[in-house]
Design an enzyme around this catalytic site. Structure first.
Site, PDB file in Angstrom:
ATOM      1  N   LYS A  22     -41.401  -9.110 -42.331  1.00  0.00           N
ATOM      2  CA  LYS A  22     -41.326 -10.275 -43.235  1.00  0.00           C
ATOM      3  C   LYS A  22     -40.293 -11.276 -42.715  1.00  0.00           C
ATOM      4  CE  LYS A  22     -38.672  -9.941 -47.030  1.00  0.00           C
ATOM      5  NZ  LYS A  22     -37.621 -10.967 -47.198  1.00  0.00           N
ATOM      6  N   ASN A  23     -39.124 -10.765 -42.305  1.00  0.00           N
ATOM      7  CA  ASN A  23     -38.024 -11.665 -41.938  1.00  0.00           C
ATOM      8  C   ASN A  23     -38.151 -12.240 -40.540  1.00  0.00           C
ATOM      9  OD1 ASN A  23     -37.100 -11.236 -44.447  1.00  0.00           O
ATOM     10  ND2 ASN A  23     -35.348  -9.960 -43.881  1.00  0.00           N
ATOM     11  N   ARG A  92     -36.469 -18.328 -51.496  1.00  0.00           N
ATOM     12  CA  ARG A  92     -35.345 -18.968 -50.808  1.00  0.00           C
ATOM     13  C   ARG A  92     -35.686 -19.319 -49.370  1.00  0.00           C
ATOM     14  NH1 ARG A  92     -30.859 -18.834 -51.909  1.00  0.00           N
ATOM     15  NH2 ARG A  92     -30.214 -18.716 -49.740  1.00  0.00           N
ATOM     16  N   CYS A 116     -29.468 -15.987 -56.009  1.00  0.00           N
ATOM     17  CA  CYS A 116     -30.458 -14.948 -56.285  1.00  0.00           C
ATOM     18  C   CYS A 116     -29.680 -13.718 -56.755  1.00  0.00           C
ATOM     19  CB  CYS A 116     -31.311 -14.680 -55.058  1.00  0.00           C
ATOM     20  SG  CYS A 116     -30.546 -13.607 -53.873  1.00  0.00           S
ATOM     21  N   ARG A 121     -25.475 -17.172 -52.111  1.00  0.00           N
ATOM     22  CA  ARG A 121     -26.281 -17.511 -50.915  1.00  0.00           C
ATOM     23  C   ARG A 121     -26.296 -19.013 -50.654  1.00  0.00           C
ATOM     24  NH1 ARG A 121     -31.368 -13.695 -50.607  1.00  0.00           N
ATOM     25  NH2 ARG A 121     -31.185 -14.224 -48.397  1.00  0.00           N
ATOM     26  N   PRO A 122     -25.122 -19.594 -50.426  1.00  0.00           N
ATOM     27  CA  PRO A 122     -25.053 -21.032 -50.116  1.00  0.00           C
ATOM     28  C   PRO A 122     -25.737 -21.349 -48.778  1.00  0.00           C
ATOM     29  CG  PRO A 122     -22.938 -19.976 -49.714  1.00  0.00           C
ATOM     30  CD  PRO A 122     -23.814 -18.935 -50.353  1.00  0.00           C
ATOM     31  N   ASP A 124     -24.382 -23.962 -46.807  1.00  0.00           N
ATOM     32  CA  ASP A 124     -23.438 -24.920 -46.194  1.00  0.00           C
ATOM     33  C   ASP A 124     -23.478 -24.884 -44.674  1.00  0.00           C
ATOM     34  OD1 ASP A 124     -22.342 -22.298 -46.949  1.00  0.00           O
ATOM     35  OD2 ASP A 124     -20.562 -22.950 -45.876  1.00  0.00           O
ATOM     36  N   ASP A 304     -29.671  -4.876 -45.556  1.00  0.00           N
ATOM     37  CA  ASP A 304     -30.999  -4.677 -46.164  1.00  0.00           C
ATOM     38  C   ASP A 304     -31.379  -3.212 -46.261  1.00  0.00           C
ATOM     39  OD1 ASP A 304     -32.598  -7.665 -44.793  1.00  0.00           O
ATOM     40  OD2 ASP A 304     -31.126  -7.344 -46.366  1.00  0.00           O
ATOM     41  N   ILE A 326     -21.682  -8.014 -46.710  1.00  0.00           N
ATOM     42  CA  ILE A 326     -22.424  -9.251 -46.436  1.00  0.00           C
ATOM     43  C   ILE A 326     -22.663 -10.054 -47.712  1.00  0.00           C
ATOM     44  CG2 ILE A 326     -24.574 -10.220 -45.502  1.00  0.00           C
ATOM     45  CD1 ILE A 326     -22.873  -8.881 -43.368  1.00  0.00           C
ATOM     46  N   ARG A 396     -42.797  -8.287 -52.522  1.00  0.00           N
ATOM     47  CA  ARG A 396     -42.328  -9.372 -51.640  1.00  0.00           C
ATOM     48  C   ARG A 396     -42.107  -8.862 -50.220  1.00  0.00           C
ATOM     49  NH1 ARG A 396     -37.308 -12.485 -53.599  1.00  0.00           N
ATOM     50  NH2 ARG A 396     -37.971 -13.585 -51.748  1.00  0.00           N
TER      51      ARG A 396
HETATM   52  C1  EPZ Z   1     -31.424 -13.164 -44.104  1.00  0.00           C
HETATM   53  O1  EPZ Z   1     -30.954 -13.872 -45.233  1.00  0.00           O
HETATM   54  C2  EPZ Z   1     -32.512 -12.228 -44.624  1.00  0.00           C
HETATM   55  N1  EPZ Z   1     -33.603 -13.000 -45.203  1.00  0.00           N
HETATM   56  C3  EPZ Z   1     -31.923 -11.295 -45.679  1.00  0.00           C
HETATM   57  O2  EPZ Z   1     -32.947 -10.374 -46.057  1.00  0.00           O
HETATM   58  C4  EPZ Z   1     -30.778 -10.504 -45.043  1.00  0.00           C
HETATM   59  O3  EPZ Z   1     -30.178  -9.693 -46.037  1.00  0.00           O
HETATM   60  C5  EPZ Z   1     -29.738 -11.465 -44.458  1.00  0.00           C
HETATM   61  O4  EPZ Z   1     -30.387 -12.372 -43.523  1.00  0.00           O
HETATM   62  C6  EPZ Z   1     -28.615 -10.748 -43.729  1.00  0.00           C
HETATM   63  O5  EPZ Z   1     -29.125  -9.954 -42.730  1.00  0.00           O
HETATM   64  C7  EPZ Z   1     -34.544 -13.529 -44.377  1.00  0.00           C
HETATM   65  O6  EPZ Z   1     -34.475 -13.413 -43.170  1.00  0.00           O
HETATM   66  C8  EPZ Z   1     -35.681 -14.255 -45.041  1.00  0.00           C
HETATM   67  P1  EPZ Z   1     -27.333 -14.969 -43.958  1.00  0.00           P
HETATM   68  P2  EPZ Z   1     -29.975 -15.143 -45.017  1.00  0.00           P
HETATM   69  O7  EPZ Z   1     -27.429 -16.446 -43.861  1.00  0.00           O
HETATM   70  O8  EPZ Z   1     -30.404 -15.920 -43.849  1.00  0.00           O
HETATM   71  C9  EPZ Z   1     -23.450 -16.300 -46.304  1.00  0.00           C
HETATM   72  C10 EPZ Z   1     -34.287  -9.164 -47.528  1.00  0.00           C
HETATM   73  O9  EPZ Z   1     -33.976  -8.239 -48.284  1.00  0.00           O
HETATM   74  N2  EPZ Z   1     -23.861 -17.667 -45.948  1.00  0.00           N
HETATM   75  O10 EPZ Z   1     -27.093 -14.175 -42.736  1.00  0.00           O
HETATM   76  O11 EPZ Z   1     -29.834 -15.853 -46.322  1.00  0.00           O
HETATM   77  C11 EPZ Z   1     -24.382 -15.691 -47.336  1.00  0.00           C
HETATM   78  O12 EPZ Z   1     -24.006 -16.067 -48.639  1.00  0.00           O
HETATM   79  C12 EPZ Z   1     -33.403 -10.383 -47.426  1.00  0.00           C
HETATM   80  O13 EPZ Z   1     -35.298  -9.162 -46.774  1.00  0.00           O
HETATM   81  C13 EPZ Z   1     -23.017 -18.726 -46.257  1.00  0.00           C
HETATM   82  O14 EPZ Z   1     -21.946 -18.532 -46.818  1.00  0.00           O
HETATM   83  O15 EPZ Z   1     -28.609 -14.380 -44.692  1.00  0.00           O
HETATM   84  C14 EPZ Z   1     -24.212 -14.219 -47.113  1.00  0.00           C
HETATM   85  O16 EPZ Z   1     -23.058 -13.788 -47.799  1.00  0.00           O
HETATM   86  C15 EPZ Z   1     -32.264 -10.348 -48.436  1.00  0.00           C
HETATM   87  N3  EPZ Z   1     -23.404 -20.001 -45.944  1.00  0.00           N
HETATM   88  C16 EPZ Z   1     -23.974 -14.122 -45.603  1.00  0.00           C
HETATM   89  O17 EPZ Z   1     -23.593 -15.433 -45.174  1.00  0.00           O
HETATM   90  C17 EPZ Z   1     -24.590 -20.259 -45.318  1.00  0.00           C
HETATM   91  O18 EPZ Z   1     -24.885 -21.440 -45.031  1.00  0.00           O
HETATM   92  C18 EPZ Z   1     -25.202 -13.696 -44.829  1.00  0.00           C
HETATM   93  O19 EPZ Z   1     -26.207 -14.638 -45.070  1.00  0.00           O
HETATM   94  C19 EPZ Z   1     -25.438 -19.164 -45.011  1.00  0.00           C
HETATM   95  C20 EPZ Z   1     -25.050 -17.882 -45.337  1.00  0.00           C
END
Ligand code: EPZ
Length: 423
Positions: A22-23, A92, A116, A121-122, A124, A304, A326, A396
């Site tokens: 999926k990811n 998202r 969520c 999950r900002p 920025d 995950d 995370i 999902r």
């Molecule tokens: C991806 O989410 C995955 N989703 C998530 O899988 C997975 O848990 C995550 O990566 C971490 O491996 C998809 O690929 C669709 P991140 P993503 O940006 O991209 C913070 C599942 O169960 N952050 O690496 O949103 C954020 O809040 C899903 O399949 C910022 O602060 O993850 C988090 O604490 C859940 N600012 C951390 O970084 C930003 O601009 C990791 O987020 C972006 C992220």
């Protein structure tokens, strides 16, 4: 709303083949927007999020046709650059269209994804770095409005964000000049996206490393391609842990075990009997002991898979300590596991799990995708009937779940009580 009813305890047997990740498929689908020529994707998993992303692509003007296991996307004429709140609030990952739309159209209007269940999950890191690439970004009425020609530059991610790495990578493909992105996330799904983009005609170097270098190309240089995403490593790890939780002999195939090397190392450290092949893993009944888990960016233990290993550690002799580093709220499965008999204490971002207790079936509630996967594992090991409500969370990320579970020996049925009551 659908619910799953599982009668346990289950003994699993045979083999189960996981679907495409999926990811990996979600950013690859967004990447379709870059290509004025047809893109053919093979074996897209039949998941709610995949259907939602395809709906979003059609709203943007992409024509989609399906022929057996090949889905063809024609993004030659994008008629909109807006991803509406109605759609984004359900998924998202819609934010992944921001980068490709900026690359292709220098313009995008994408609803800010809400938070969520697992955290704020900002985005920025996505936005500040798109600004460095030349986007003028304003936030209006819950929408991110971005415009400006993408220009190559040097970016350093403050955190190895998976989504930010993917969005910026796609924005750079058609940018003027060279983009360097440092401190990239290393998840296998990013490597898969980069391989897909290069096959399309992008010029990305450093794939699989923390520094990606992208030489922007003209959209006319992109070409028609066919691609199949990698197997789902998180779906695979869920079945691996289900086998260990039920003391079963089970083979999980259709993925690259190297993608869950850290999980496998931890399971073997716990005493698991696992045979690792090139595209499968076979688990045998094993006596496991407690473990210490700290989730981390790849190649560390994936967040995950945190809920799933927590369900497993409830069942084994010995105590475990699991820390979530995370996301700030990824323990929604704890109260539900406790309803089945788990002994878990939460302190900040850590949980202390007292192992050695038998689960007994009960009605539980799915709260988010991976928490629901933990409930499946628990239900398989539980004595009696477990009813998992709000199973749309599971749908999902776990394609054809009911049939896959049934094929490996699980007594499971899907019910819709509202429909049944109205009969
Ligand atoms: C991806 O989410 C995955 N989703 C998530 O899988 C997975 O848990 C995550 O990566 C971490 O491996 C998809 O690929 C669709 P991140 P993503 O940006 O991209 C913070 C599942 O169960 N952050 O690496 O949103 C954020 O809040 C899903 O399949 C910022 O602060 O993850 C988090 O604490 C859940 N600012 C951390 O970084 C930003 O601009 C990791 O987020 C972006 C992220």
């Amino acid at each position: 709303m659908d619910q799953l009813v599982i009668n346990g305890p289950s003994k699993l047997s045979g083999s189960v083949k996981v679907s495409s990740a999926k990811n990996a498929c979600l950013p690859i689908l967004a990447g379709v927007l870059l290509n004025p020529k047809p893109t053919h994707l093979k074996n897209l998993p039949d998941l709610r999020d995949i259907r939602t992303m395809c709906k979003l692509l059609e709203m943007l003007g992409v024509k989609i046709t399906k022929n057996d296991n090949i889905t063809t996307f024609d993004a030659s004429d994008l008629t909109s650059t807006e991803a509406t709140y109605e759609l984004v609030k359900t998924m998202r990952a819609s934010i992944f269209v921001l980068g490709p739309l900026m690359a292709r159209k220098s313009n995008a209007k994408v609803s800010l994804p809400g938070g969520c269940a697992i955290g704020a999950r900002p985005i920025d890191l996505h936005l500040t770095n798109l600004e460095k690439m030349g986007a003028t970004i304003t936030l209006e009425e819950g929408y991110v409005k971005a415009e400006g020609r993408m220009t190559g530059t040097h970016l350093v991610l403050a955190f190895p964000s998976v989504g930010a790495t993917e969005n910026l990578l796609m924005a750079a493909v058609l940018a003027d000049g060279k983009t360097t992105i440092e401190n990239c996330a290393l998840e296998p799904e990013i490597t898969d996206l980069a391989n897909f983009l290069n096959k399309m005609g992008a010029r990305i170097e450093g794939i699989g490393t923390k520094t990606l270098v992208i030489e922007g190309v003209m959209e006319s240089e992109l070409c028609e391609l066919e691609y199949e995403a990698i197997g789902d490593r998180i779906e695979a790890s869920t079945y691996v842990m289900a086998a260990l939780a039920t003391q079963s002999t089970l083979t999980v195939e259709g993925f690259n075990p190297e993608h869950i090397e850290f999980i496998t190392e931890k399971l073997i450290e716990m005493g698991a009997n696992i045979k690792v092949g090139p595209d499968y893993m076979t688990m045998e009944p094993s006596t496991l002991k407690g473990v210490k888990i700290d989730t981390a960016p790849y190649p560390g233990f994936p967040t995950d898979a945190q809920a799933q290993i927590m369900a497993l550690t409830c069942l084994i002799d010995g105590n475990s300590l699991i820390s979530e580093n995370i996301f700030e709220n990824r323990f929604m499965h704890v109260p539900e596991l406790k309803r089945l008999g788990a002994r878990i204490t939460v302190k900040g971002n850590s949980t202390f799990v007292e192992g050695g207790f038998q689960f007994t079936g009960a009605p539980v509630m799915a709260t988010d995708l991976r928490a629901s996967a933990a409930l499946i594992i628990a239900a398989l090991a539980a004595k009696g009937t477990t009813t998992i409500r709000r199973v749309y969370h599971l749908d999902r990320g776990y394609a054809d779940l009911d049939n896959k579970l049934r094929s490996i020996g699980v007594d499971v049925k899907r019910e819709n009580p509202e429909l049944e009551n109205n009969k």
